[in-house]
Design a protein around this motif. Structure first.
Motif, PDB file in Angstrom:
ATOM      1  N   ASN A 366      37.330  31.421  53.575  1.00 29.79           N
ATOM      2  CA  ASN A 366      38.422  32.261  52.892  1.00 29.79           C
ATOM      3  C   ASN A 366      39.412  32.452  53.941  1.00 29.79           C
ATOM      4  OD1 ASN A 366      40.256  34.465  51.773  1.00 29.79           O
ATOM      5  ND2 ASN A 366      39.006  33.828  50.007  1.00 29.79           N
ATOM      6  N   PRO A 367      40.960  32.185  53.727  1.00 27.78           N
ATOM      7  CA  PRO A 367      42.089  32.348  54.626  1.00 27.78           C
ATOM      8  C   PRO A 367      42.203  33.673  55.174  1.00 27.78           C
ATOM      9  CG  PRO A 367      43.041  31.953  52.557  1.00 27.78           C
ATOM     10  CD  PRO A 367      41.453  31.728  52.312  1.00 27.78           C
ATOM     11  N   ASP A 368      41.699  34.735  54.121  1.00 30.05           N
ATOM     12  CA  ASP A 368      41.543  36.454  54.523  1.00 30.05           C
ATOM     13  C   ASP A 368      40.247  36.700  55.273  1.00 30.05           C
ATOM     14  OD1 ASP A 368      44.490  36.603  53.604  1.00 30.05           O
ATOM     15  OD2 ASP A 368      43.479  36.940  51.608  1.00 30.05           O
ATOM     16  N   THR A 410      42.963  51.910  46.666  1.00 31.24           N
ATOM     17  CA  THR A 410      43.653  52.245  47.675  1.00 31.24           C
ATOM     18  C   THR A 410      43.717  51.210  48.822  1.00 31.24           C
ATOM     19  OG1 THR A 410      43.111  54.586  47.421  1.00 31.24           O
ATOM     20  CG2 THR A 410      44.205  54.215  49.358  1.00 31.24           C
ATOM     21  N   GLY A 411      44.997  50.873  49.159  1.00 33.48           N
ATOM     22  CA  GLY A 411      45.017  49.920  50.384  1.00 33.48           C
ATOM     23  C   GLY A 411      45.442  50.812  51.727  1.00 33.48           C
ATOM     24  N   HIS A 412      44.736  50.255  52.764  1.00 31.43           N
ATOM     25  CA  HIS A 412      44.562  50.778  54.132  1.00 31.43           C
ATOM     26  C   HIS A 412      45.294  49.711  54.864  1.00 31.43           C
ATOM     27  CE1 HIS A 412      42.095  54.333  52.851  1.00 31.43           C
ATOM     28  NE2 HIS A 412      41.413  53.341  51.763  1.00 31.43           N
ATOM     29  N   GLU A 413      45.978  50.240  56.087  1.00 22.56           N
ATOM     30  CA  GLU A 413      46.504  49.557  57.173  1.00 22.56           C
ATOM     31  C   GLU A 413      45.813  50.096  58.503  1.00 22.56           C
ATOM     32  OE1 GLU A 413      50.733  49.571  57.047  1.00 22.56           O
ATOM     33  OE2 GLU A 413      50.852  48.880  54.799  1.00 22.56           O
ATOM     34  N   ARG A 429      41.479  45.787  51.712  1.00 27.70           N
ATOM     35  CA  ARG A 429      41.355  46.718  50.285  1.00 27.70           C
ATOM     36  C   ARG A 429      39.750  46.291  50.044  1.00 27.70           C
ATOM     37  NH1 ARG A 429      45.299  48.095  46.916  1.00 27.70           N
ATOM     38  NH2 ARG A 429      47.295  47.802  47.757  1.00 27.70           N
ATOM     39  N   ALA A 430      38.992  46.938  49.124  1.00 30.34           N
ATOM     40  CA  ALA A 430      37.749  46.855  48.774  1.00 30.34           C
ATOM     41  C   ALA A 430      37.555  46.340  47.373  1.00 30.34           C
ATOM     42  CB  ALA A 430      37.005  48.005  49.043  1.00 30.34           C
ATOM     43  N   VAL A 431      36.577  45.352  47.236  1.00 26.50           N
ATOM     44  CA  VAL A 431      36.298  44.912  46.033  1.00 26.50           C
ATOM     45  C   VAL A 431      34.833  45.018  45.638  1.00 26.50           C
ATOM     46  CG1 VAL A 431      36.367  42.927  44.361  1.00 26.50           C
ATOM     47  CG2 VAL A 431      38.209  43.313  45.988  1.00 26.50           C
ATOM     48  N   GLY A 437      21.290  40.603  45.976  1.00 27.05           N
ATOM     49  CA  GLY A 437      20.797  41.419  45.006  1.00 27.05           C
ATOM     50  C   GLY A 437      21.263  42.884  44.813  1.00 27.05           C
ATOM     51  N   GLU A 438      21.916  43.392  45.962  1.00 23.35           N
ATOM     52  CA  GLU A 438      22.318  44.752  46.230  1.00 23.35           C
ATOM     53  C   GLU A 438      23.723  45.238  45.723  1.00 23.35           C
ATOM     54  OE1 GLU A 438      21.193  46.019  49.723  1.00 23.35           O
ATOM     55  OE2 GLU A 438      19.004  45.564  49.806  1.00 23.35           O
ATOM     56  N   PRO A 439      24.142  46.155  45.315  1.00 29.00           N
ATOM     57  CA  PRO A 439      25.529  46.625  45.133  1.00 29.00           C
ATOM     58  C   PRO A 439      26.071  46.642  46.292  1.00 29.00           C
ATOM     59  CG  PRO A 439      24.167  48.097  43.768  1.00 29.00           C
ATOM     60  CD  PRO A 439      23.387  47.005  44.614  1.00 29.00           C
ATOM     61  N   SER A 440      27.308  45.874  46.791  1.00 30.80           N
ATOM     62  CA  SER A 440      28.053  45.973  47.841  1.00 30.80           C
ATOM     63  C   SER A 440      29.459  46.032  47.707  1.00 30.80           C
ATOM     64  CB  SER A 440      27.593  44.621  48.531  1.00 30.80           C
ATOM     65  OG  SER A 440      26.301  44.737  48.722  1.00 30.80           O
ATOM     66  N   PHE A 441      30.312  45.733  48.641  1.00 30.29           N
ATOM     67  CA  PHE A 441      31.698  45.946  48.740  1.00 30.29           C
ATOM     68  C   PHE A 441      32.389  44.726  49.723  1.00 30.29           C
ATOM     69  CE2 PHE A 441      30.659  50.057  47.482  1.00 30.29           C
ATOM     70  CZ  PHE A 441      31.655  50.459  46.511  1.00 30.29           C
ATOM     71  N   LEU A 442      33.292  43.897  49.002  1.00 36.25           N
ATOM     72  CA  LEU A 442      33.984  42.970  50.203  1.00 36.25           C
ATOM     73  C   LEU A 442      34.910  43.600  50.335  1.00 36.25           C
ATOM     74  CD1 LEU A 442      34.086  39.421  48.041  1.00 36.25           C
ATOM     75  CD2 LEU A 442      32.371  40.349  49.500  1.00 36.25           C
ATOM     76  N   VAL A 443      35.412  44.189  51.775  1.00 34.17           N
ATOM     77  CA  VAL A 443      36.509  44.419  52.490  1.00 34.17           C
ATOM     78  C   VAL A 443      37.244  43.279  52.915  1.00 34.17           C
ATOM     79  CG1 VAL A 443      37.329  45.879  54.441  1.00 34.17           C
ATOM     80  CG2 VAL A 443      35.342  46.490  53.232  1.00 34.17           C
ATOM     81  N   ILE A 444      38.349  43.158  51.899  1.00 37.56           N
ATOM     82  CA  ILE A 444      39.285  41.941  52.526  1.00 37.56           C
ATOM     83  C   ILE A 444      40.339  42.440  53.612  1.00 37.56           C
ATOM     84  CG2 ILE A 444      41.053  40.490  51.426  1.00 37.56           C
ATOM     85  CD1 ILE A 444      39.290  40.760  48.738  1.00 37.56           C
TER      86      ILE A 444
END
Length: 893
Positions: A366-368, A410-413, A429-431, A437-444
């Protein structure tokens, strides 16, 4: 068969039904266009089952094309061309089917044919001759028995002439070649009408005719021959691509001897030709057999030979077989679709099973920057882009992450310096996702450094002037609002100065806009030098600048500031090696005396600037309430005048013009009057300048012209012919491009003779653009309209132009008439004007005549006419009509 094609062919049948219903009428272009579009939409891949429909559509379009050639229908060239192309395309399709489609159903029809051969006639009926061999099946290459082959026991007489009736030259040549090789003499007709004409002149031994032809088809030709006692024994063979049951029934009703469907075998055709020629008198060819047939619920009795009925059964049976084949094909296609759907489901299942692997791959490429964290905010995975962003700041990121809200909204800078170089601004931003197999977040993490720079550029474009770089209107108002709040809190004054360059339009028009832009840039730099720190100079567009001076101690401080700005502007500007001196006018408004809102202060400063320019320019004016009252009153007057013009509240009064020699009324001048519902009669000197400035004078002037001409025509009908109607023309009307056209239109629509209209034009208006005036007056003179110069003597006429202008009348201004009987200078001027007019063969009218002494003086110097209160003031239409009926005359003494 493709369902879309089948639907298209059904629609083609609808078009044919429509055409049949319009045989006596005229189809619309839209209906024709629909049928052409249907023809163009037919693609390859159709079967012989659809061929009759294609032939029908071709025939229908050819009938339309013939009507176009006979000029019974008019179509656009494009639609006509498309129609011709569609006809050619359909012909090619029919020929392709004739040459390529070959299906044999002979074995399937065998049992049915055997049953028919075993039939016996009813008791007492005439014994039937043996039934001939069955004709060719639809699509069959039929071969005759060996003993009937050409050249085997059957010779060709020399006088055996055969007529071929076929509209396709290719098909006609094929038939001609087949028959000629066997020794037959042939001749060709390209439609049924031509064939019938040939048969009547030279009856052949046999006729082979196509069914579908543009002029008199095969059915009609066969019927015409069989109904003719002389020609009825000529055998007729119908050869056609039409195999629909109804088409074959029509062939049987036409009493043709045989019906052959295309494609056919040449040997089979030859065998039938020789058989019919050799056995013309056989009973089975002449005695009909009646059969009852029900198709689609419609019962028909066919009075035809047995062979024709066999051909009909062949064709209808084949249609049924073809439909079964199409059903089987559709079922096979459905099964194929089901198989493909199952394969798609399996493929999708495989994709879902590989989703976790794909997710990891996408994150890595991913480019991000992407960081995977669990619900406890522990880092589980970092892609390469995120590693580059964070560099050695991973611990710093982990610390920052503790305060990060993982809500996905919420977006953070955050600002980082990954390589001790330039700063990088990241947006995070978090997705929500699932990782291993575990609930997680992608911090982009996205680099928004360039975006922020672009936003700053856009913000600058929104708040700063592109040309000068000064704050624009939006930024000035924003700063003014801020300063006003501060001034209110601290109880201080502030000032707004509106500045406009004097004669800037002239500079633009003479030196060009690019030069004007350079001047504005130079002026902006000088104005920036003239203000204090904390003050603002802005550009509002054009040559308009607005200065905001905050924390003003007194009015004297502002006047001193205005003088200082004038001193800074006073030195010359050197632009493109050209020295230029520029002055400016100022308008000043104060807070709180002149307004407490930004827009109010700016507006009042503009009013003061307008007053400064009226006062002679290169000065400044401070706003006063009187100025605002004048502006408000003028705006109110303009608004009320617009409503009066729209509602036709204005009136026209007519002032008589009297011939001094006879004392009689010879004309009148139309004068606009405005009876205000509240103020009473508004003087023309008050509202005419407003109408001139706003452009309202153009519609008002046209209204006066039309109403005056209509009234002049009414007076002519009431028994007062030849009266001259004088109408004033304003500068706006004269400088426009429609004056001549407007005058011509009004005269035509009202019926007033052109010589009864006199247009009055001021001397100063003519001299403003004398060359253009000569052209316009010349065109008006050609219309037959009289032209006069109003207020003559008050302008600066050029005698050379006056000599060349098509003027018939000079109107001496009333300022010279007022003291003409007592003032020697005025009397000498009036004498000179009269002598000048007489020398140029012009008529003279004195305006503003109010006394008997003035009348006598003007008579003595031989002035032609007078106009003024001595005879009558301007009168409304009804009172002027009464004056005419009384035949009022000027007293002689």
């Amino acid at each position: 068969m493709d369902e879309a094609l089948k639907q298209l062919l059904f629609e083609s049948r609808d078009h044919l039904s429509l055409l049949e219903s319009l045989q006596q009428g005229t189809p619309s272009a839209k209906q024709i266009e629909e049928m052409v579009r249907a023809a163009h939409s037919i693609k390859g891949g159709f079967s012989f089952f659809e061929k009759p429909n294609i032939v029908k559509l071709s025939l229908a379009l050819e009938k339309i094309f013939k009507r176009i050639g006979n000029r019974e229908l008019l179509l656009t060239p494009e639609l006509k061309k498309n129609l011709e192309t569609a006809i050619g395309k359909l012909r090619l399709m029919v020929e392709d089917l004739d040459n390529c489609h070959k299906v044999s159903l002979h074995k399937e029809m065998g049992p049915l044919l055997a049953c028919l051969e075993e039939e016996r006639p009813p008791a007492g009926a005439k014994p039937e001759s043996p039934v001939a061999e069955p004709g060719p099946l639809h699509g069959e290459i039929a071969r005759p028995p060996k003993d009937e082959l050409p050249g085997r026991g059957m010779s060709v007489p020399e006088d055996m002439e055969i007529l071929i009736v076929e509209d396709s030259p290719t098909q006609a040549r094929i038939l001609e070649k087949i028959l000629s090789k066997q020794g037959f003499k042939t001749f060709i007709a390209f439609n049924g009408a031509e064939g019938l004409s040939i048969i009547r002149r030279r009856p052949p031994k046999l006729v082979i005719t196509d069914v579908v032809m543009p002029v008199l088809g095969g059915y009609e030709l066969s019927r015409a021959l069989k109904d003719n006692p002389v020609l009825k024994n000529i055998p007729v063979i119908l050869v056609s691509s039409l195999d629909d049951s109804q088409d074959i029934i029509r062939g049987l009703h036409s009493k043709a001897d045989f019906y052959i469907t295309k494609p056919y075998h040449p040997e089979f055709l030859l065998s039938k030709v020789k058989e019919l020629l050799a056995h013309r008198q056989r009973a089975d060819e002449t005695d009909p057999m009646t059969a009852g047939i029900s198709i689609g619920g419609v019962y028909s009795e066919i009075d035809s030979p047995p062979q024709q009925i066999l051909n009909f059964l062949h064709s209808t049976y084949e249609n049924s077989i073809q439909q079964k084949r199409q059903l089987a094909k559709a079922q096979a296609e459905l099964q194929s679709l089901n198989d493909r759907l199952e394969e798609k489901i399996k493929e999708r299942t495989r994709e879902l099973e590989a989703s976790q692997t794909n997710l990891r791959r996408l994150i890595e490429k991913n480019p991000d920057g992407i960081v995977v964290v669990d619900s406890r905010k522990n880092v589980r995975f970092v892609n390469p882009v995120a590693e580059r962003f964070l560099g050695g700041k991973a611990m710093e990121f982990q610390k920052w992450l503790r305060e990060f809200r993982l809500d996905g909204e919420t977006g953070h800078e955050m600002e980082i310096h990954p390589d001790k170089g330039h700063a990088v601004l990241l947006e995070a931003r978090a997705v929500k996702t699932e990782w291993e197999g575990e609930p997680s977040f992608l911090v982009i993490l996205r680099d928004i450094t360039e975006r922020r720079k672009a936003e700053a550029t856009i913000r600058r474009m929104a708040f700063y002037d592109d040309l000068t770089g000064l704050p624009n209107r939006a930024l000035l108002i924003d700063r003014l609002e801020h300063c006003l709040k501060q001034a209110k809190r601290e109880n201080k004054m502030l000032a707004v100065i509106a500045l406009g360059l004097d004669n800037f339009k002239t500079i633009n028009d003479t030196l060009g806009h690019s030069f004007g832009d350079l001047l504005l840039k130079a002026m902006a730099r000088r104005l920036e030098q003239s203000i204090r720190k904390g003050d603002t100079v802005s550009r509002f567009g054009g040559d308009a600048f607005v200065l905001l001076l905050s924390a003003v101690g007194s009015v004297g401080e502002i006047t001193h500031m205005a003088s200082r700005i004038q001193e800074i502007i006073q030195p010359s500007f050197i632009i493109e090696d050209r020295e230029l001196f520029v002055t400016a006018s100022f308008g000043i408004a104060f807070f709180p005396e002149d307004g407490a809102e930004p827009q109010t202060l700016i507006k009042n400063a503009d009013i003061a600037l307008y007053r400064a320019k009226e006062s002679g320019r290169n000065t400044y004016q401070m706003f006063t309430a009187t100025m605002n009252e004048r502006i408000v009153a003028r705006m109110e007057l303009e608004s009320r005048l617009r409503k009066a013009q729209q509602k036709e509240e204005l009136e026209i009064h007519y002032q008589p013009q009297v011939d001094l020699a006879t004392g009689r009324i010879i004309g009148m001048e139309a004068l606009i009057r405005w009876p205000h519902p509240e103020r009473g009669m508004v003087p023309p000197a008050k509202f005419i300048p407003v109408a001139e400035e706003t452009g309202l004078i153009v519609p008002i002037g046209e209204w006066v012209l039309r109403k005056s001409c209509e009234q002049g025509k009414r007076w002519e009908k009431d028994g007062f012919p030849g009266l001259r109607m004088g109408v004033n023309v304003s500068a706006r009307q004269f400088q426009g491009n429609n004056l001549v056209h407007t005058v011509e239109k009004v005269l035509r629509e009202t019926g007033l003779p052109p010589h009864c209209l006199e247009l009055e034009i001021t001397e100063s208006l003519l001299m403003k653009d004398a060359d253009s005036a000569v052209d316009v007056l010349g065109k008006l003179n050609k219309l037959g309209v009289s032209l006069s110069i109003d207020d003559f003597g008050t302008g600066y006429s050029s005698l050379s132009y006056l000599r060349n202008l098509p003027i018939s009348t000079l109107k001496i201004d009333q300022s010279f008439i007022r003291e003409v009987a007592r003032n020697v200078s005025d009397s000498n001027i009036v004498r000179a004007i009269v002598n000048l007019g007489q020398g140029l063969n012009l008529k003279l009218i004195a305006e503003g005549v109010e006394t008997r002494e003035q009348v006598e003086f003007l008579r003595n110097i031989k002035c032609d006419e007078i106009q003024g209160y001595y005879f009558s003031k301007p009168l409304p239409q009804a009172e002027f009509t009464k004056l005419l009926k009384e035949n009022k005359c000027l007293p002689r003494n």
